[in-house]
Design a protein around this motif. Structure first.
Motif, short mmCIF file in Angstrom:
data_model
loop_
_atom_site.label_atom_id
_atom_site.label_comp_id
_atom_site.label_asym_id
_atom_site.label_seq_id
_atom_site.Cartn_x
_atom_site.Cartn_y
_atom_site.Cartn_z
N MET A 25 -0.10 -14.98 28.07
CA MET A 25 0.54 -15.24 26.77
C MET A 25 -0.36 -16.13 25.90
SD MET A 25 4.60 -15.59 27.91
CE MET A 25 4.68 -17.17 27.21
N VAL A 26 -0.92 -17.17 26.50
CA VAL A 26 -1.81 -18.07 25.76
C VAL A 26 -3.03 -17.29 25.26
CG1 VAL A 26 -3.34 -20.07 25.98
CG2 VAL A 26 -1.03 -20.14 26.96
N LYS A 27 -3.59 -16.47 26.14
CA LYS A 27 -4.75 -15.67 25.76
C LYS A 27 -4.41 -14.74 24.60
CE LYS A 27 -7.94 -12.15 27.33
NZ LYS A 27 -8.20 -11.10 28.29
N GLU A 28 -3.28 -14.05 24.67
CA GLU A 28 -2.86 -13.13 23.61
C GLU A 28 -2.71 -13.86 22.28
OE1 GLU A 28 0.63 -10.96 24.80
OE2 GLU A 28 -0.38 -10.13 26.57
N GLU A 29 -2.14 -15.06 22.32
CA GLU A 29 -1.98 -15.83 21.09
C GLU A 29 -3.33 -16.23 20.49
OE1 GLU A 29 0.75 -16.45 19.24
OE2 GLU A 29 1.77 -15.13 20.65
N ILE A 30 -4.24 -16.66 21.35
CA ILE A 30 -5.56 -17.07 20.86
C ILE A 30 -6.32 -15.88 20.29
CG2 ILE A 30 -7.83 -17.95 21.58
CD1 ILE A 30 -6.30 -19.80 23.54
N VAL A 31 -6.28 -14.74 21.00
CA VAL A 31 -6.97 -13.54 20.52
C VAL A 31 -6.36 -13.08 19.20
CG1 VAL A 31 -7.38 -11.09 21.01
CG2 VAL A 31 -7.77 -12.80 22.78
N ALA A 32 -5.04 -13.10 19.09
CA ALA A 32 -4.38 -12.70 17.84
C ALA A 32 -4.78 -13.63 16.70
CB ALA A 32 -2.87 -12.70 18.02
#
Length: 84
Positions: A25-32
């Motif tokens: 989830m953290v990774k997805e937020e950062i990538v977004a």
């Protein structure tokens, strides 16, 4: 808190996370965020409107505008040398 200190703290928090779902989830937020930031990035944002207009004009002008032939160059060089 400084940016460097905040990054250090975030790294510690991430290093201590064991939940793969939370890490994803953290990774997805950062990538977004990075994707959106890149889409909105304007590296010319610090230019004045006049400088931006001049740059756009230069970008669209004929690339051969200021070129001369080799024969013209030789003629100009000969004229220049003869004045020495």
């Amino acid at each position: 808190m400084s940016k460097a200190a905040l990054k250090k703290e975030l790294h510690k928090l991430i290093d201590n996370l064991d939940d793969e779902e939370v890490l994803n989830m953290v990774k997805e937020e950062i990538v977004a965020y990075q994707t959106k930031a890149k889409a909105n990035f304007d590296d010319l944002s610090d230019l004045s409107p006049q400088d931006r207009a001049e740059l756009e004009e230069l970008a669209t002008e004929d690339p051969d505008k200021d070129t001369i032939t080799f024969e013209e160059l030789k003629k100009e060089m000969n004229e220049w040398v003869s004045k020495l």
